[in-house]
Design an enzyme around this catalytic site. Structure first.
Site, short mmCIF file in Angstrom:
data_model
loop_
_atom_site.label_atom_id
_atom_site.label_comp_id
_atom_site.label_asym_id
_atom_site.label_seq_id
_atom_site.Cartn_x
_atom_site.Cartn_y
_atom_site.Cartn_z
N ASP A 125 2.95 3.18 -12.00
CA ASP A 125 3.07 1.72 -11.44
C ASP A 125 1.95 0.98 -11.98
O ASP A 125 1.23 1.50 -13.01
CB ASP A 125 2.41 1.95 -9.97
CG ASP A 125 2.92 1.05 -8.91
OD1 ASP A 125 3.41 -0.05 -9.49
OD2 ASP A 125 2.79 1.22 -7.56
N ASP A 156 9.41 -3.68 -3.89
CA ASP A 156 8.68 -3.19 -2.92
C ASP A 156 9.35 -3.82 -1.49
O ASP A 156 8.82 -3.31 -0.52
CB ASP A 156 7.23 -3.75 -2.71
CG ASP A 156 6.30 -2.71 -3.55
OD1 ASP A 156 6.76 -1.63 -3.94
OD2 ASP A 156 5.12 -3.20 -3.70
C1 GLA Z 1 2.79 -0.59 -5.60
C2 GLA Z 1 4.33 0.16 -5.33
C3 GLA Z 1 4.57 0.60 -3.92
C4 GLA Z 1 3.34 1.81 -3.86
C5 GLA Z 1 1.83 0.91 -4.06
C6 GLA Z 1 0.70 1.85 -3.74
O1 GLA Z 1 2.93 -1.72 -4.63
O2 GLA Z 1 5.44 -0.69 -5.64
O3 GLA Z 1 5.80 1.26 -3.91
O4 GLA Z 1 3.28 2.73 -4.66
O5 GLA Z 1 1.90 0.24 -5.08
O6 GLA Z 1 -0.28 1.19 -4.00
#
Ligand code: GLA
Length: 737
Positions: A484, A554
């Site tokens: 990420d 997301d």
């Molecule tokens: C990002 C990712 C999510 C999740 C969060 C965790 O926003 O896109 O899927 O993994 O971080 O903090």
């Protein structure tokens, strides 16, 4: 060597790159200026009659050394513009000498044709497996007065409608140069009457890659990211379209930048309605000190030409990105159906909770469990511990290894979340190495989600992170990593660089990230690596070289996903992005949709689940197991078949897309209607892209259709009732008439 792909005619000075479908033509013009002649549908034989007309353009000025009033760099279509010499259009390069001057004047010097395609040092790029697949020409330009050389690489594939381009600049002077701009390519089109529209993929966090088509108009328009990453806000892709071009007809040129940092596409319509397109690293916040005898390699640009609309361009990119940009053991593997605990638990999880989810996942037939954020340092919310890639003692009583073992015993694979490029102020890493945090000395860095970037341009920073990650990967059995990256770049400054080099920070950051990704993905090839940046904030062709899939957004709302997945498909193959079925009301939008709709949309991608499986009713469990069985049967088709856009959610209330296997025997149609209305019109869809001479059987109704019927008459949508309705319809080829 595939000699036919590139020809040079010494008498005319014409370079002609062509395969069975496309031609790209360049000419060494008067005074050795390298001119662009043509990019488009194949020309069998070019006899040098499309020479740029001469006309005195007054204030546009003339080419130095030519003494010819009707010949101006301000109008001549060129392959790569210098800065100055009275070309007042957007320049591809700005190079400043030690005396402060930034005038250059590049002229043709030499060329070299080689079989295959070279790789780009330290950068992602398209590749070949066999030298006969492509040929590459390096055309070298030299500044008229100084020993500054531009090696311009053009690769043409024998069976793809693609030209790959990049620039390598060499400084053979005795002094340093300051590169203030060095684009990867320029495309000057005289056919302004043909290309009238531009399609880009702008968006925002949770609303990535929306299709935006607009008129190309006078002046300069920039499609760019200044955020240090390719960004949610403007993807590193654009397409030029003929005025009448649509999904199936008309001319389209697609432009993909294989780069994950600040990018910029500049589109200019000049004083006589010609188009100039420049693409490459954004010149915003960029300078590069090119020392004597050093060279600088730009990222690569992939140009695709289609004579049959956008779908054909997309298919060209889908195949290229899947087959010759993505790499590794999972490049063509059927991707596992996972359950991720993020939207199920967020940071609040324990062994019991995880095990209960895993038990249920095993019962449902889910193939992998992914432990998301919150397992390391002392992280119970998002304000600490980034950079501390060791286990949060006590949060999981059995430890990470215990969870991994449990998951494996249940017959699932185990995946883990990481965010390697970040540092929290509240972390041991910050306590021990406050200087690793990217910031301007003496100033307070801008926080975002309570986290900061590590200065990934520095070797010691990368090595620290790499060691920590290796320790985890060597001690726990891990099948998948979600990498990420949850903030934009600010305070771009590196204490590892001298003052005149600070403009290198953002690019060096990305080069550092690429190096770390290369090291880890090569060292752990069995792991399936998934990219992520707050969903799809770094969803680009460069990342795909290291990680064959990325979390697309997301936003898990099935209705919003229609647009995100449709828009993403313009430039990226289905195998590059993932989609999850999540709980309702949806956590991003509050919308209620049925499990069927959520399933149908997510099954049109790499399917996963992201909800608390332990709260499901028996009916929901049954439905999810059925989705999994259905998807397992069809995922080869979904992930590796051809994708055809049929009805756009950006244009109306209905959405359709189609998956067609490469041999056309297997076809999966998605139809969706967003809002219900009384007395609805009947919707129909034609299945373009199937084999018209095949017979197909609907696998649910057993009705048999001829290919011509499905493609030309089409079928009616089901009689949907209520909002947010969808259906997947599977057709299979059958023998006989
Ligand atoms: C990002 C990712 C999510 C999740 C969060 C965790 O926003 O896109 O899927 O993994 O971080 O903090």
């Amino acid at each position: 060597m595939n000699n036919e792909l590139i020809n040079f005619d010494k008498n005319t000075g014409v370079f002609h790159l062509s395969n069975n479908e496309i031609s790209y033509i360049i000419k060494v013009e008067q005074g050795d200026v390298l001119a662009h002649v043509y990019f488009g549908k194949k020309v069998d034989q070019y006899n040098d009659h499309h020479n740029y007309p001469r006309r005195d353009r007054g204030f546009s000025g003339n080419v130095p050394g030519q003494n010819e009033r009707a010949y101006s760099k301000d109008t001549l279509p060129q392959e790569y513009s210098s800065h100055g010499s009275m070309d007042y259009r957007v320049p591809a390069s700005i190079i400043r000498r030690e005396n402060g001057a930034n005038l250059t004047d590049f002229r043709y010097d030499s060329y070299e044709i080689t079989p295959g395609k070279p790789t780009l040092e330290g950068l992602p790029s398209a590749y070949v497996l066999d030298e006969n697949e492509a040929s590459t020409i390096m055309v070298t330009l030299k500044d008229r007065f100084d020993d500054i050389y531009l090696d311009m690489f053009y690769t043409i594939y024998s069976n793809r409608n693609v030209i790959a381009r990049s620039i390598n600049i060499r400084n053979l002077t005795n002094a340093s140069l300051s590169l203030e701009k060095i684009a990867s390519m320029q495309l000057d089109l005289t056919h302004s009457g043909i290309y009238q529209d531009v399609l880009s993929l702008p968006g925002a966090l949770t609303r990535e890659r929306q299709m935006n088509r607009e008129k190309i108009s006078t002046g300069v328009k920039r499609f760019e990211s200044r955020r240090g990453a390719s960004s949610h806000q403007m993807n590193s892709f654009i397409a030029l379209l003929g005025a009448d071009a649509n999904e199936f007809d008309g001319e389209v040129i697609g432009v993909h930048l294989v780069y994950s940092g600040n990018h910029c596409f500049e589109l200019e319509v000049d004083q006589i309605n010609q188009i100039r397109l420049i693409a490459g690293i954004n010149d915003y916040n960029f300078t590069w000190k090119l020392k004597s005898k050093e060279n600088f390699q730009t990222p690569e640009v992939l140009l695709a030409y289609s004579d049959s609309g956008l779908n054909k361009m997309s298919n060209t990119f889908h195949d290229l990105l899947r087959e010759r940009v993505a790499r590794g053991e999972h490049q063509f593997s059927e991707r596992p159906i996972l359950v991720n605990n993020w939207e199920a638990t967020y940071f609040d999880f324990s062994d019991e909770k995880i095990e209960a989810i895993v038990d249920e996942a095993a019962n449902l037939g889910i193939e992998m469990f992914v432990l998301d954020d919150g397992w390391f340092g002392h992280r119970n919310n998002d304000d600490s511990s980034l950079g501390d890639w060791f286990e949060f003692e006590g949060k999981l009583k059995k430890g990470l290894k215990g969870v991994s073992d449990y998951v494996h015993q249940k017959g699932l694979k185990f995946g883990l979340w990481l965010e390697p490029e970040m540092i929290s102020i509240d972390s041991e890493l910050y306590e021990n190495h406050p200087d690793y945090l990217m910031q301007v000395p003496g100033r307070e860095p801008s926080p975002s989600r309570d986290q900061h970037l590590l200065d990934m341009g520095r070797k010691e920073v990368r090595e620290n992170i790499q060691k920590q990650i290796e320790r985890i990967l060597d001690s726990v059995d891990i099948d998948y990593i979600k990498w990420d990256m949850n903030r934009s770049m600010s305070d771009a400054y590196s204490i590892g660089l001298e003052s005149q080099q600070q403009g290198e920070t953002a690019h060096r950051y990305i080069l550092g990230v690429y190096e770390l990704m290369e090291n880890l993905t090569q060292k752990y090839p069995k792991i399936l690596w998934e990219g992520c940046s707050g969903g799809g904030g770094r969803f680009d062709a460069g990342l795909l070289y290291y990680m064959p899939q990325s979390w697309m957004s997301d936003n898990t709302d099935a209705v919003e996903r229609l647009k995100i997945q449709y828009g993403t498909s313009v430039a990226y193959p289905v195998s590059a992005g993932t989609a999850h079925v999540s709980a309702v009301p949806n956590h991003q939008t509050g919308r209620m949709t049925s499990l069927k709709t959520r399933g149908d949309v997510a099954m049109s991608s790499i399917l996963g689940y992201e909800l608390d499986l332990t709260t499901l009713s028996e009916k929901e469990k049954k439905e999810i197991s059925n989705q999994i069985i259905f998807y397992q049967d069809l995922r080869q088709l979904v992930q590796y078949g051809d994708f055809v856009r049929l009805k756009s959610p950006f244009e109306g209330n209905t959405t359709s897309w189609l998956f067609v296997s490469k041999d056309k025997s297997d076809v999966l149609l998605f139809v969706g209607r967003t809002l219900a209305n009384a007395q609805p019109e009947f919707n129909e869809v034609r299945l373009k892209g199937i084999a018209e001479d095949f017979l197909y059987e609907n696998q649910e109704t057993r009705d048999v259709y001829s290919g011509t019927e499905l493609a030309n008459i089409g079928i009616y949508y089901p009689d949907f009732y209520g909002d947010f309705q969808t259906k997947l319809i599977h057709f299979k080829k059958i023998e006989g008439k």
